[in-house]
Write a protein that holds these residues in place. Sequence first.
Motif, PDB file in Angstrom:
ATOM      1  N   ALA A 155       0.828  -1.203   0.000  1.00  0.00           N
ATOM      2  CA  ALA A 155       0.000   0.000   0.000  1.00  0.00           C
ATOM      3  C   ALA A 155       0.865   1.256   0.000  1.00  0.00           C
ATOM      4  O   ALA A 155       0.537   2.252  -0.665  1.00  0.00           O
ATOM      5  CB  ALA A 155      -0.932  -0.009   1.213  1.00  0.00           C
ATOM      6  N   ARG A 156       1.982   1.222   0.728  1.00  0.00           N
ATOM      7  CA  ARG A 156       2.890   2.375   0.769  1.00  0.00           C
ATOM      8  C   ARG A 156       3.480   2.652  -0.607  1.00  0.00           C
ATOM      9  O   ARG A 156       3.574   3.812  -1.036  1.00  0.00           O
ATOM     10  CB  ARG A 156       4.013   2.130   1.772  1.00  0.00           C
ATOM     11  CG  ARG A 156       3.599   2.080   3.217  1.00  0.00           C
ATOM     12  CD  ARG A 156       3.272   3.427   3.787  1.00  0.00           C
ATOM     13  NE  ARG A 156       4.442   4.216   4.084  1.00  0.00           N
ATOM     14  CZ  ARG A 156       4.400   5.449   4.602  1.00  0.00           C
ATOM     15  NH1 ARG A 156       3.227   6.002   4.860  1.00  0.00           N
ATOM     16  NH2 ARG A 156       5.499   6.123   4.860  1.00  0.00           N
ATOM     17  N   TYR A 157       3.884   1.603  -1.294  1.00  0.00           N
ATOM     18  CA  TYR A 157       4.453   1.778  -2.632  1.00  0.00           C
ATOM     19  C   TYR A 157       3.429   2.375  -3.588  1.00  0.00           C
ATOM     20  O   TYR A 157       3.745   3.276  -4.379  1.00  0.00           O
ATOM     21  CB  TYR A 157       4.960   0.442  -3.172  1.00  0.00           C
ATOM     22  CG  TYR A 157       6.236  -0.048  -2.537  1.00  0.00           C
ATOM     23  CD1 TYR A 157       7.339   0.791  -2.407  1.00  0.00           C
ATOM     24  CD2 TYR A 157       6.351  -1.354  -2.070  1.00  0.00           C
ATOM     25  CE1 TYR A 157       8.510   0.346  -1.817  1.00  0.00           C
ATOM     26  CE2 TYR A 157       7.519  -1.808  -1.480  1.00  0.00           C
ATOM     27  CZ  TYR A 157       8.596  -0.952  -1.351  1.00  0.00           C
ATOM     28  OH  TYR A 157       9.760  -1.387  -0.774  1.00  0.00           O
ATOM     29  N   ALA A 158       2.198   1.877  -3.515  1.00  0.00           N
ATOM     30  CA  ALA A 158       1.145   2.404  -4.387  1.00  0.00           C
ATOM     31  C   ALA A 158       0.862   3.867  -4.079  1.00  0.00           C
ATOM     32  O   ALA A 158       0.654   4.691  -4.983  1.00  0.00           O
ATOM     33  CB  ALA A 158      -0.124   1.571  -4.225  1.00  0.00           C
ATOM     34  N   GLU A 159       0.887   4.215  -2.787  1.00  0.00           N
ATOM     35  CA  GLU A 159       0.641   5.597  -2.374  1.00  0.00           C
ATOM     36  C   GLU A 159       1.749   6.517  -2.874  1.00  0.00           C
ATOM     37  O   GLU A 159       1.496   7.635  -3.338  1.00  0.00           O
ATOM     38  CB  GLU A 159       0.544   5.665  -0.855  1.00  0.00           C
ATOM     39  CG  GLU A 159       0.277   7.056  -0.309  1.00  0.00           C
ATOM     40  CD  GLU A 159       0.313   7.097   1.204  1.00  0.00           C
ATOM     41  OE1 GLU A 159       0.091   8.194   1.759  1.00  0.00           O
ATOM     42  OE2 GLU A 159       0.571   6.054   1.826  1.00  0.00           O
ATOM     43  N   ARG A 191       2.278  13.318  -5.468  1.00  0.00           N
ATOM     44  CA  ARG A 191       3.217  14.271  -6.057  1.00  0.00           C
ATOM     45  C   ARG A 191       3.848  15.085  -4.937  1.00  0.00           C
ATOM     46  O   ARG A 191       3.130  15.691  -4.137  1.00  0.00           O
ATOM     47  CB  ARG A 191       2.491  15.207  -7.036  1.00  0.00           C
ATOM     48  CG  ARG A 191       1.961  14.519  -8.286  1.00  0.00           C
ATOM     49  CD  ARG A 191       1.307  15.528  -9.216  1.00  0.00           C
ATOM     50  NE  ARG A 191       0.804  14.888 -10.411  1.00  0.00           N
ATOM     51  CZ  ARG A 191       0.172  15.543 -11.391  1.00  0.00           C
ATOM     52  NH1 ARG A 191      -0.049  16.863 -11.257  1.00  0.00           N
ATOM     53  NH2 ARG A 191      -0.258  14.901 -12.457  1.00  0.00           N
ATOM     54  N   PRO A 192       5.164  15.112  -4.854  1.00  0.00           N
ATOM     55  CA  PRO A 192       5.807  15.862  -3.762  1.00  0.00           C
ATOM     56  C   PRO A 192       5.552  17.355  -3.900  1.00  0.00           C
ATOM     57  O   PRO A 192       5.493  17.897  -5.001  1.00  0.00           O
ATOM     58  CB  PRO A 192       7.298  15.546  -3.959  1.00  0.00           C
ATOM     59  CG  PRO A 192       7.421  15.157  -5.395  1.00  0.00           C
ATOM     60  CD  PRO A 192       6.135  14.491  -5.762  1.00  0.00           C
ATOM     61  N   ARG A 193       5.361  18.009  -2.760  1.00  0.00           N
ATOM     62  CA  ARG A 193       5.158  19.458  -2.766  1.00  0.00           C
ATOM     63  C   ARG A 193       6.499  20.159  -2.929  1.00  0.00           C
ATOM     64  O   ARG A 193       7.479  19.775  -2.294  1.00  0.00           O
ATOM     65  CB  ARG A 193       4.508  19.894  -1.458  1.00  0.00           C
ATOM     66  CG  ARG A 193       3.100  19.359  -1.254  1.00  0.00           C
ATOM     67  CD  ARG A 193       2.550  19.805   0.087  1.00  0.00           C
ATOM     68  NE  ARG A 193       1.208  19.313   0.314  1.00  0.00           N
ATOM     69  CZ  ARG A 193       0.516  19.511   1.431  1.00  0.00           C
ATOM     70  NH1 ARG A 193       1.073  20.189   2.429  1.00  0.00           N
ATOM     71  NH2 ARG A 193      -0.710  19.034   1.550  1.00  0.00           N
ATOM     72  N   GLN A 194       6.532  21.147  -3.777  1.00  0.00           N
ATOM     73  CA  GLN A 194       7.758  21.889  -4.020  1.00  0.00           C
ATOM     74  C   GLN A 194       8.234  22.558  -2.730  1.00  0.00           C
ATOM     75  O   GLN A 194       7.525  23.366  -2.134  1.00  0.00           O
ATOM     76  CB  GLN A 194       7.519  22.955  -5.104  1.00  0.00           C
ATOM     77  CG  GLN A 194       8.796  23.632  -5.587  1.00  0.00           C
ATOM     78  CD  GLN A 194       9.671  22.687  -6.382  1.00  0.00           C
ATOM     79  OE1 GLN A 194       9.197  21.711  -6.956  1.00  0.00           O
ATOM     80  NE2 GLN A 194      10.966  22.967  -6.400  1.00  0.00           N
ATOM     81  N   THR A 196       9.670  16.234   3.225  1.00  0.00           N
ATOM     82  CA  THR A 196       9.694  14.945   2.534  1.00  0.00           C
ATOM     83  C   THR A 196       9.914  13.812   3.519  1.00  0.00           C
ATOM     84  O   THR A 196      10.424  14.011   4.626  1.00  0.00           O
ATOM     85  CB  THR A 196      10.829  14.908   1.492  1.00  0.00           C
ATOM     86  OG1 THR A 196      12.094  15.014   2.170  1.00  0.00           O
ATOM     87  CG2 THR A 196      10.691  16.044   0.490  1.00  0.00           C
ATOM     88  N   LEU A 197       9.546  12.612   3.099  1.00  0.00           N
ATOM     89  CA  LEU A 197       9.772  11.435   3.926  1.00  0.00           C
ATOM     90  C   LEU A 197      11.262  11.226   4.167  1.00  0.00           C
ATOM     91  O   LEU A 197      11.672  10.841   5.268  1.00  0.00           O
ATOM     92  CB  LEU A 197       9.162  10.196   3.262  1.00  0.00           C
ATOM     93  CG  LEU A 197       9.340   8.882   4.010  1.00  0.00           C
ATOM     94  CD1 LEU A 197       8.676   8.928   5.385  1.00  0.00           C
ATOM     95  CD2 LEU A 197       8.779   7.716   3.186  1.00  0.00           C
ATOM     96  N   TYR A 229       2.538  13.781  10.096  1.00  0.00           N
ATOM     97  CA  TYR A 229       1.513  12.762   9.888  1.00  0.00           C
ATOM     98  C   TYR A 229       1.054  12.664   8.435  1.00  0.00           C
ATOM     99  O   TYR A 229       0.334  11.721   8.082  1.00  0.00           O
ATOM    100  CB  TYR A 229       0.320  13.026  10.808  1.00  0.00           C
ATOM    101  CG  TYR A 229       0.634  12.739  12.254  1.00  0.00           C
ATOM    102  CD1 TYR A 229       0.612  11.432  12.744  1.00  0.00           C
ATOM    103  CD2 TYR A 229       0.972  13.757  13.135  1.00  0.00           C
ATOM    104  CE1 TYR A 229       0.912  11.160  14.071  1.00  0.00           C
ATOM    105  CE2 TYR A 229       1.269  13.494  14.464  1.00  0.00           C
ATOM    106  CZ  TYR A 229       1.249  12.195  14.923  1.00  0.00           C
ATOM    107  OH  TYR A 229       1.559  11.926  16.242  1.00  0.00           O
ATOM    108  N   ARG A 230       1.454  13.589   7.622  1.00  0.00           N
ATOM    109  CA  ARG A 230       1.141  13.463   6.192  1.00  0.00           C
ATOM    110  C   ARG A 230       1.952  12.335   5.567  1.00  0.00           C
ATOM    111  O   ARG A 230       1.573  11.767   4.552  1.00  0.00           O
ATOM    112  CB  ARG A 230       1.425  14.791   5.470  1.00  0.00           C
ATOM    113  CG  ARG A 230       1.078  14.744   3.980  1.00  0.00           C
ATOM    114  CD  ARG A 230       1.210  16.108   3.341  1.00  0.00           C
ATOM    115  NE  ARG A 230       0.835  16.065   1.929  1.00  0.00           N
ATOM    116  CZ  ARG A 230       1.670  15.807   0.942  1.00  0.00           C
ATOM    117  NH1 ARG A 230       2.961  15.618   1.196  1.00  0.00           N
ATOM    118  NH2 ARG A 230       1.247  15.767  -0.322  1.00  0.00           N
ATOM    119  N   HIS A 231       3.093  12.007   6.192  1.00  0.00           N
ATOM    120  CA  HIS A 231       3.998  10.992   5.635  1.00  0.00           C
ATOM    121  C   HIS A 231       4.003   9.702   6.444  1.00  0.00           C
ATOM    122  O   HIS A 231       4.198   8.618   5.888  1.00  0.00           O
ATOM    123  CB  HIS A 231       5.418  11.555   5.576  1.00  0.00           C
ATOM    124  CG  HIS A 231       5.536  12.769   4.715  1.00  0.00           C
ATOM    125  ND1 HIS A 231       5.760  12.700   3.361  1.00  0.00           N
ATOM    126  CD2 HIS A 231       5.444  14.095   5.015  1.00  0.00           C
ATOM    127  CE1 HIS A 231       5.821  13.926   2.856  1.00  0.00           C
ATOM    128  NE2 HIS A 231       5.631  14.790   3.835  1.00  0.00           N
TER     129      HIS A 231
END
Length: 245
Positions: free
Chosen positions: A22-26, A31-34, A38-39, A75-77
Amino acid sequence: MTLPHATEPAPTEPGSPAWWQARYAERDRRRPRQGGLTLDRITAGALELADREGLEALTMRRLGEHLQVRHTSLYRHVSSREELLIETVDHMLGEIRLPELRGDWRAGLERGAREFRRVLSAHPAVVPLLTAGQLLGPNALRAREHALGQLLAHGWGPRSAVHVYLTVTHFVIGAAVLDSGGAARTAGQRAAMAELFTSLSPLTHPAVHRHAGLLNSLDSEAEFEFGLRTLLYGLERRHAEEARA
């Protein structure tokens, strides 16, 4: 007690194959925010914090302070501390420098084992997490693919290649877990144990009494090197037997 709705999907345990899938699919969808958090930045900060203050200090709130962001933005990541720890372990595995595919399989496997140990030795606080679940993150799979590809390219059959990879990997992890748990004794601790062994009756413990000093003369690096060389020697003989079969 309220029962879940029949159509409600069963929760997946963090670190499980289903969770990683599920993590890979997510990740593929997101799309990363400019310029955003980041994770990779989160897990790098988590590893720094664990190295400096220990695993107990690694909380979402403390990590937010360390990264100078609101902890709620994490918590977004990662939805929990448990997920954070799993991702941090995989980030650590990303520090492994995979050996080039040159020379014989034994030399490559030996370099890989020592490099794996180097990374684990640099992050002892995180090492106990290696046994908490399966290593299925992107960096773990990168190392797995590399090692199996090397073994297959050098003539190992698929089943044997998997056994060799897992055996060496588990040996390195086991040695690191013992070291992080205090099995890597200091000179003072080894002297104290030698004194204990010497005090034992030679009638009940003749071998331990006689070799008290030798039993505590090796440090963890010497033990690891002996074990690795012995393991590789046995695998080399097995490979020769398969080639003759």
